[in-house]
Design a protein around this motif. Structure first.
Motif: not given
Length: 220
Positions: A14-18, A160-175
């Protein structure tokens, strides 16, 4: 100037998202890292009640102190305060898509998140005994990302653009990378997301931190 309070970068999803909701959109801030599972973290929680979690954003404006927490609330508030930053797509249909995806991440995929806590020191090491429900969550994740790319046209989850949706899935991609969970439907987007400039910077800083948390590193 915002002050962002976060936990350990290698482990606090969650810190990563913020952090990405600020750094990923060019918003200036100061960073305060408080190590999790320590007296300092307990003291931070007590001092900042009722904001007893990370991430938190604090600032002063109009003679008042403000404190903001919870990733969805952070995303919406920053989008209101910085409308040119691009947290949500301008197109209403893509914006709706982005919000649906962020909300499902915020409240769902509990088996994946519970069984595979974020650990940026772990790389391509599967769980010895994957729990019931993990395969179902991975299937759902593939369905969501397939749908997002069809509806929005990619390459990001809401167009086409990086958005908050991608932010929310960044930790999931890392998992997916940490626990060797990628498949043909998720591998390409997960790799692209992990290589996004702000995401890659977070990961570098996380891996450079010397602290280790045994409850995450010893997970078989």
């Amino acid at each position: 100037m915002y002050t962002l309070t976060i936990g350990d970068k290698a482990y606090s999803s969650w810190s990563m998202r913020g952090w990405l909701l600020l750094a990923g959109f060019g918003i200036k801030f100061e960073e305060e890292v408080v190590e999790m599972y320590t007296p300092a973290f307990d003291a931070m929680q007590a001092a900042h009640a009722p904001a007893r979690q990370v991430p938190q954003i604090a600032w002063r404006e109009g003679g008042r102190a403000h404190r903001l927490w919870d990733s969805l609330a952070i995303a919406e508030t920053l989008a209101e305060r910085h409308p040119a930053a691009g947290h949500w797509p301008r197109d209403w249909a893509l914006r709706m898509q982005a919000r649906v995806l962020a909300a499902e991440m915020h409240s769902g995929l509990s088996a994946l998140r519970g069984a595979c806590p974020m650990n940026l020191h772990r790389h391509m090491r599967p769980l010895a005994a994957p729990p019931e429900g993990l395969a179902r969550d991975l299937e759902r994740l593939g369905d969501l990302w397939d749908w997002a790319m069809r509806e929005g046209g990619g390459p990001w989850l809401a167009g086409p653009a990086f958005s908050a949706a991608d932010v929310f899935y960044a930790p999931v991609a890392s998992r997916l990378v940490s626990y060797a969970l990628t498949d043909d439907r998720t591998r390409g987007y997960a790799q692209m997301l992990m290589e996004q400039e702000a995401v890659a910077r977070w990961c570098r800083e996380a891996r450079a931190a010397p602290r280790r948390i045994a409850r995450y590193d010893e997970l078989a």
